[in-house]
Design a protein around this motif. Structure first.
Motif, PDB file in Angstrom:
ATOM      1  N   ALA A 129      -8.593  -7.213   0.839  1.00 20.62           N
ATOM      2  CA  ALA A 129      -9.983  -6.901   0.482  1.00 20.62           C
ATOM      3  C   ALA A 129     -10.941  -7.438   1.544  1.00 20.62           C
ATOM      4  O   ALA A 129     -11.897  -6.756   1.931  1.00 20.62           O
ATOM      5  CB  ALA A 129     -10.313  -7.494  -0.886  1.00 20.62           C
ATOM      6  N   LEU A 130     -10.688  -8.656   2.014  1.00 24.46           N
ATOM      7  CA  LEU A 130     -11.538  -9.222   3.071  1.00 24.46           C
ATOM      8  C   LEU A 130     -11.409  -8.439   4.372  1.00 24.46           C
ATOM      9  O   LEU A 130     -12.351  -8.367   5.160  1.00 24.46           O
ATOM     10  CB  LEU A 130     -11.171 -10.688   3.317  1.00 24.46           C
ATOM     11  CG  LEU A 130     -11.589 -11.684   2.244  1.00 24.46           C
ATOM     12  CD1 LEU A 130     -11.099 -13.086   2.596  1.00 24.46           C
ATOM     13  CD2 LEU A 130     -13.107 -11.701   2.065  1.00 24.46           C
ATOM     14  N   ALA A 131     -10.239  -7.849   4.589  1.00 28.05           N
ATOM     15  CA  ALA A 131     -10.015  -7.058   5.808  1.00 28.05           C
ATOM     16  C   ALA A 131     -10.606  -5.656   5.702  1.00 28.05           C
ATOM     17  O   ALA A 131     -10.554  -4.889   6.669  1.00 28.05           O
ATOM     18  CB  ALA A 131      -8.516  -6.976   6.114  1.00 28.05           C
ATOM     19  N   GLY A 132     -11.151  -5.307   4.527  1.00 22.71           N
ATOM     20  CA  GLY A 132     -11.821  -4.020   4.388  1.00 22.71           C
ATOM     21  C   GLY A 132     -11.181  -3.029   3.449  1.00 22.71           C
ATOM     22  O   GLY A 132     -11.719  -1.940   3.229  1.00 22.71           O
ATOM     23  N   ALA A 133     -10.033  -3.368   2.862  1.00 25.31           N
ATOM     24  CA  ALA A 133      -9.382  -2.453   1.920  1.00 25.31           C
ATOM     25  C   ALA A 133     -10.091  -2.504   0.570  1.00 25.31           C
ATOM     26  O   ALA A 133     -10.548  -3.562   0.135  1.00 25.31           O
ATOM     27  CB  ALA A 133      -7.908  -2.821   1.758  1.00 25.31           C
ATOM     28  N   ALA A 134     -10.169  -1.359  -0.101  1.00 25.23           N
ATOM     29  CA  ALA A 134     -10.742  -1.294  -1.452  1.00 25.23           C
ATOM     30  C   ALA A 134      -9.598  -1.418  -2.450  1.00 25.23           C
ATOM     31  O   ALA A 134      -8.913  -0.441  -2.750  1.00 25.23           O
ATOM     32  CB  ALA A 134     -11.490   0.019  -1.653  1.00 25.23           C
ATOM     33  N   VAL A 135      -9.348  -2.636  -2.932  1.00 28.58           N
ATOM     34  CA  VAL A 135      -8.227  -2.873  -3.842  1.00 28.58           C
ATOM     35  C   VAL A 135      -8.760  -2.992  -5.267  1.00 28.58           C
ATOM     36  O   VAL A 135      -9.711  -3.723  -5.533  1.00 28.58           O
ATOM     37  CB  VAL A 135      -7.428  -4.138  -3.436  1.00 28.58           C
ATOM     38  CG1 VAL A 135      -6.849  -3.979  -2.044  1.00 28.58           C
ATOM     39  CG2 VAL A 135      -8.288  -5.391  -3.475  1.00 28.58           C
ATOM     40  N   VAL A 136      -8.147  -2.254  -6.196  1.00 29.66           N
ATOM     41  CA  VAL A 136      -8.609  -2.237  -7.580  1.00 29.66           C
ATOM     42  C   VAL A 136      -7.404  -2.356  -8.505  1.00 29.66           C
ATOM     43  O   VAL A 136      -6.516  -1.492  -8.501  1.00 29.66           O
ATOM     44  CB  VAL A 136      -9.383  -0.935  -7.898  1.00 29.66           C
ATOM     45  CG1 VAL A 136      -9.892  -0.976  -9.336  1.00 29.66           C
ATOM     46  CG2 VAL A 136     -10.550  -0.741  -6.932  1.00 29.66           C
ATOM     47  N   ASN A 137      -7.377  -3.432  -9.295  1.00 28.71           N
ATOM     48  CA  ASN A 137      -6.327  -3.551 -10.313  1.00 28.71           C
ATOM     49  C   ASN A 137      -6.799  -2.887 -11.609  1.00 28.71           C
ATOM     50  O   ASN A 137      -7.955  -2.516 -11.757  1.00 28.71           O
ATOM     51  CB  ASN A 137      -5.926  -5.014 -10.537  1.00 28.71           C
ATOM     52  CG  ASN A 137      -7.105  -5.913 -10.884  1.00 28.71           C
ATOM     53  OD1 ASN A 137      -8.260  -5.511 -10.832  1.00 28.71           O
ATOM     54  ND2 ASN A 137      -6.811  -7.165 -11.233  1.00 28.71           N
ATOM     55  N   HIS A 138      -5.864  -2.719 -12.534  1.00 29.87           N
ATOM     56  CA  HIS A 138      -6.139  -2.047 -13.810  1.00 29.87           C
ATOM     57  C   HIS A 138      -6.735  -0.652 -13.575  1.00 29.87           C
ATOM     58  O   HIS A 138      -7.674  -0.228 -14.258  1.00 29.87           O
ATOM     59  CB  HIS A 138      -7.057  -2.907 -14.683  1.00 29.87           C
ATOM     60  CG  HIS A 138      -6.478  -4.265 -14.996  1.00 29.87           C
ATOM     61  ND1 HIS A 138      -5.474  -4.448 -15.917  1.00 29.87           N
ATOM     62  CD2 HIS A 138      -6.730  -5.488 -14.455  1.00 29.87           C
ATOM     63  CE1 HIS A 138      -5.150  -5.736 -15.956  1.00 29.87           C
ATOM     64  NE2 HIS A 138      -5.887  -6.388 -15.079  1.00 29.87           N
ATOM     65  N   ALA A 139      -6.192   0.042 -12.589  1.00 31.47           N
ATOM     66  CA  ALA A 139      -6.609   1.419 -12.284  1.00 31.47           C
ATOM     67  C   ALA A 139      -5.349   2.238 -12.045  1.00 31.47           C
ATOM     68  O   ALA A 139      -4.536   1.882 -11.189  1.00 31.47           O
ATOM     69  CB  ALA A 139      -7.517   1.446 -11.057  1.00 31.47           C
ATOM     70  N   GLU A 140      -5.193   3.311 -12.775  1.00 35.36           N
ATOM     71  CA  GLU A 140      -3.925   4.040 -12.822  1.00 35.36           C
ATOM     72  C   GLU A 140      -4.046   5.465 -12.282  1.00 35.36           C
ATOM     73  O   GLU A 140      -4.995   6.182 -12.624  1.00 35.36           O
ATOM     74  CB  GLU A 140      -3.443   4.080 -14.275  1.00 35.36           C
ATOM     75  CG  GLU A 140      -2.116   4.779 -14.489  1.00 35.36           C
ATOM     76  CD  GLU A 140      -1.643   4.691 -15.933  1.00 35.36           C
ATOM     77  OE1 GLU A 140      -0.550   5.200 -16.220  1.00 35.36           O
ATOM     78  OE2 GLU A 140      -2.371   4.119 -16.779  1.00 35.36           O
ATOM     79  N   VAL A 141      -3.090   5.849 -11.473  1.00 36.75           N
ATOM     80  CA  VAL A 141      -3.018   7.242 -11.019  1.00 36.75           C
ATOM     81  C   VAL A 141      -2.459   8.089 -12.153  1.00 36.75           C
ATOM     82  O   VAL A 141      -1.378   7.803 -12.684  1.00 36.75           O
ATOM     83  CB  VAL A 141      -2.123   7.370  -9.767  1.00 36.75           C
ATOM     84  CG1 VAL A 141      -1.840   8.840  -9.460  1.00 36.75           C
ATOM     85  CG2 VAL A 141      -2.792   6.692  -8.567  1.00 36.75           C
ATOM     86  N   ILE A 142      -3.200   9.114 -12.551  1.00 34.30           N
ATOM     87  CA  ILE A 142      -2.750   9.972 -13.659  1.00 34.30           C
ATOM     88  C   ILE A 142      -2.333  11.356 -13.191  1.00 34.30           C
ATOM     89  O   ILE A 142      -1.644  12.084 -13.908  1.00 34.30           O
ATOM     90  CB  ILE A 142      -3.822  10.070 -14.757  1.00 34.30           C
ATOM     91  CG1 ILE A 142      -5.157  10.544 -14.195  1.00 34.30           C
ATOM     92  CG2 ILE A 142      -3.985   8.731 -15.461  1.00 34.30           C
ATOM     93  CD1 ILE A 142      -6.235  10.753 -15.263  1.00 34.30           C
ATOM     94  N   SER A 143      -2.733  11.748 -11.983  1.00 31.90           N
ATOM     95  CA  SER A 143      -2.279  13.022 -11.407  1.00 31.90           C
ATOM     96  C   SER A 143      -2.616  13.027  -9.923  1.00 31.90           C
ATOM     97  O   SER A 143      -3.385  12.189  -9.444  1.00 31.90           O
ATOM     98  CB  SER A 143      -2.937  14.224 -12.104  1.00 31.90           C
ATOM     99  OG  SER A 143      -4.339  14.200 -11.903  1.00 31.90           O
ATOM    100  N   PHE A 144      -2.042  13.983  -9.207  1.00 28.53           N
ATOM    101  CA  PHE A 144      -2.288  14.095  -7.772  1.00 28.53           C
ATOM    102  C   PHE A 144      -3.218  15.265  -7.467  1.00 28.53           C
ATOM    103  O   PHE A 144      -3.251  16.258  -8.204  1.00 28.53           O
ATOM    104  CB  PHE A 144      -0.979  14.262  -7.010  1.00 28.53           C
ATOM    105  CG  PHE A 144      -0.197  12.984  -6.880  1.00 28.53           C
ATOM    106  CD1 PHE A 144      -0.640  11.956  -6.048  1.00 28.53           C
ATOM    107  CD2 PHE A 144       0.976  12.786  -7.588  1.00 28.53           C
ATOM    108  CE1 PHE A 144       0.061  10.766  -5.931  1.00 28.53           C
ATOM    109  CE2 PHE A 144       1.694  11.608  -7.476  1.00 28.53           C
ATOM    110  CZ  PHE A 144       1.228  10.592  -6.645  1.00 28.53           C
TER     111      PHE A 144
END
Length: 625
Positions: free
Chosen positions: A241-256
């Protein structure tokens, strides 16, 4: 195999190992551009650094579009997924990561806590004359040293004692572990050595001198690494996150999301599991790093996808500290069915395991009573202390995602090594491997993703010498600053605020858990009257709950008891007693209403039921009463 043949093979392969060592030394890690590494280090080492808030991170994912996509979207917040996010972000790529539960909520928090090259794999390499397996051990030993150097507050070298009950065993293990030293080469932690029976019991007082009509001849002690696995994983997420990535927990992929013309995967539909909101995130490449759940992600993209995961269950138990001395582990080299059992000091308690059996893939795997009994049986043969089932403070199961390459023609290719493949355009899958090699696994996955998406990184991989958040400037004596300069202000039951000493145990705990950021936690304990311990006998402070909610994406009580602190793993009953106070502090931080607090209490209780301590186990008193 006859003992003489086994010893001859050890000697023969030693020469091969020496030659291979110098071959591998001639191919060091690729050097990165100095500018990229310097910039990444500066951001991560900044003493005033703060990770972006979770809603800011989510907004960054929502802001992507088909015309302006992320470079890489990572699915899975375990060691590998967070490693991929950190690797890609420090190469200058635009990165997002989503995890449907919490960072390290799966396999990455349920390991043996070892950072190891693989003594067992070296033995197999020797007796199968398998040079490929030998190279894997070389590589893991190199990565072992780097993991420790990149997060020294969370990792350390640990001596492990191997008991020898015959002179043949003494020679065999001594030669084998000297070869382990040789293979490690310049990445060696410390040299292995032999101890007499008397010296051994002085170092490990609970080691039995006699058992099963055998007498202890001596022991061979070698060194591997040990870690606080989930906190290392959280450090990876926060560093990314400090390096610039947008990291989000409790977030689920439901389709592509797919390109209408080519069918290539160009992103994912994501649901925020805390709010229920759904949104689209676009990316040039999606990296599937979902561990045991990799196949479910692949099936979401292609219902005919060939299975990659062969799940294996590993059970561990936690026992009181008196089972093992501080700073010395024990390895049971051969159990009744040929497995290896470790008994290791960890965070003031003793962890023992592991088993290796087929299992089904579930969100919350539970240990079976026969697996717990198996571990107790295995260690009881080597100890002079009465081994009791009632001493089990916590027991848990983790699922190893053993990998099969979907391109392989037979299933005989099941491996402890990792597999990276792009069997669907735009979806790169990385699975298998082990904690020790997470960094190089991530590097391999990012390299494949760059090729798949025709990405343009600003530099090559820079993570080889990249210290994680809290590591820069830390040393083992850092805890003394906390002990001397801070007090723990505690609110008594009568509501009165009273000062308490920042004792050595609390100071050491904070220093090792948070590294150079420990002073921030200590300041909260002092200035916000959150200096009380959460559980009797454990140095975990109330201030940590507030700090983790503000700076480590701790969104639930389970996040804290299982991944930010290790209370659920160390002592299930202590965790259960601490949960109401943890929820009280989190409610203040996250502005929860009473209904949410009740839901959190129920979820925590259900989670702790899957940890089979002596209290919540269903068992009949047998051998280990």
């Amino acid at each position: 195999m006859a003992p003489s043949i086994r010893l001859r093979r050890l000697g023969a392969v030693a020469a091969v190992a020496g030659g291979a060592y110098f071959t591998i030394l001639s191919n060091p890690p690729i050097a990165a551009g100095d500018r990229g590494l310097t910039n990444a280090k500066r951001r991560i080492a900044d003493p005033n650094a703060a990770v972006p808030a979770r809603d800011v991170q989510e907004s960054a994912l929502i802001a992507s579009s088909a015309a302006n996509p992320l470079d890489i979207l990572v699915i899975g917040g375990g060691a590998t997924g967070c490693g991929v996010a950190l690797d890609a972000a420090t190469r200058g790529l635009r990165v997002g990561l989503v995890e449907r539960e919490d960072f390290a909520s799966g396999t990455s928090s349920r390991s043996t806590k070892l950072i190891h090259g693989g003594v067992r794999y070296l033995e197999k390499a020797v007796f199968n004359l398998d040079y490929g397996q030998l190279k894997l051990v070389f590589h893991a030993l190199e990565e072992r040293k780097q993991v420790i150097q990149n997060a020294p507050h969370l990792c350390n070298a640990l001596p492990c004692m191997t008991p020898c009950f015959s002179w043949f065993e003494a020679v065999y293990y001594w030669m084998g572990l000297k070869m382990y030293d040789l293979v490690a080469g310049r990445h060696l932690l410390h040299l292995s050595r032999y101890y007499s029976a008397q010296e051994s019991v002085e170092l490990f007082p609970t080691l039995a001198r006699k058992g099963n009509d055998r007498s202890l001849k001596g022991t061979v002690v070698y060194y591997d690494g040990q870690m606080n696995d989930s906190r290392l994983n959280v450090a990876l997420a926060c560093t990314a996150a400090l390096a610039g990535a947008a990291v989000v927990n409790h977030a689920e992929v439901i389709s592509f999301l797919r390109d209408d013309g080519t069918g290539r995967i160009i992103g994912a539909r994501i649901r925020n599991n805390l709010s229920g909101n759904e949104f689209d995130t676009y990316a040039k490449v999606v990296v599937n790093a979902a561990g045991p759940f990799c196949d479910s992600v692949r099936l979401m993209a292609d219902k005919d996808a060939k299975q990659m995961i062969c799940p294996s269950s590993g059970v561990h138990i936690v026992l009181p500290d008196y089972y093992s001395p501080e700073g010395m582990g024990l390895i049971v080299p051969k159990t009744k069915d040929g497995r290896v059992i470790f008994m290791l000091p960890w965070l003031g308690r003793t962890v023992a395991g592991t088993t290796d059996s087929n299992t089904s893939i579930t969100m919350l795997p539970e240990p079976h009573e026969d697996e717990i009994e198996f571990i107790l049986d295995a260690i009881s043969d080597y100890l002079n202390v009465k081994v009791r089932r009632t001493d089990v403070l916590s027991a848990w199961s983790g699922i190893r995602p053993l990998a099969v390459d979907p391109r392989a023609k037979s299933t005989e290719s099941i491996s402890r090594d990792h597999v990276v493949c792009e069997d669907l355009p735009g979806l790169v899958t990385i699975t298998g491997g082990k904690w020790t090699t997470y960094r190089s696994m991530a590097e391999d996955a990012v390299n494949v993703a760059i090729g798949s998406g025709k990405l343009s990184p600003a530099s090559k991989c820079v993570t080889y010498n990249l210290q994680l958040i809290g590591a820069d400037g830390w040393d083992p004596a850092s805890f003394t600053v906390l002990a001397q300069q801070y007090v723990r202000m505690k609110t008594s039951y009568g509501g009165k605020v009273v000062p308490g000493a920042m004792d050595t145990a609390a100071a050491k705990h904070l220093s090792h858990a948070y590294g150079t950021f420990a002073e921030r936690v200590a300041a909260i304990a002092q200035n916000e009257n959150l200096g009380k311990r959460l559980a009797h006998g454990y140095p975990i402070l109330e201030a940590e709950v507030a700090y983790c909610a503000r700076h480590e994406y701790c969104e639930s009580a389970v996040d804290f008891i299982a991944r930010r602190s290790r209370l659920a793993f160390l002592d299930t009953d202590a965790a259960r007693r601490a949960v109401p106070r943890i929820i009280e502090i989190l409610a203040s931080e996250h502005e929860w209403d009473k209904s949410t607090q009740n839901q959190e209490l129920q979820k925590a209780q259900e989670f702790l039921e899957t940890f089979k301590s002596s209290r919540n186990a269903q068992f009949h008193d047998g051998k280990h009463k």
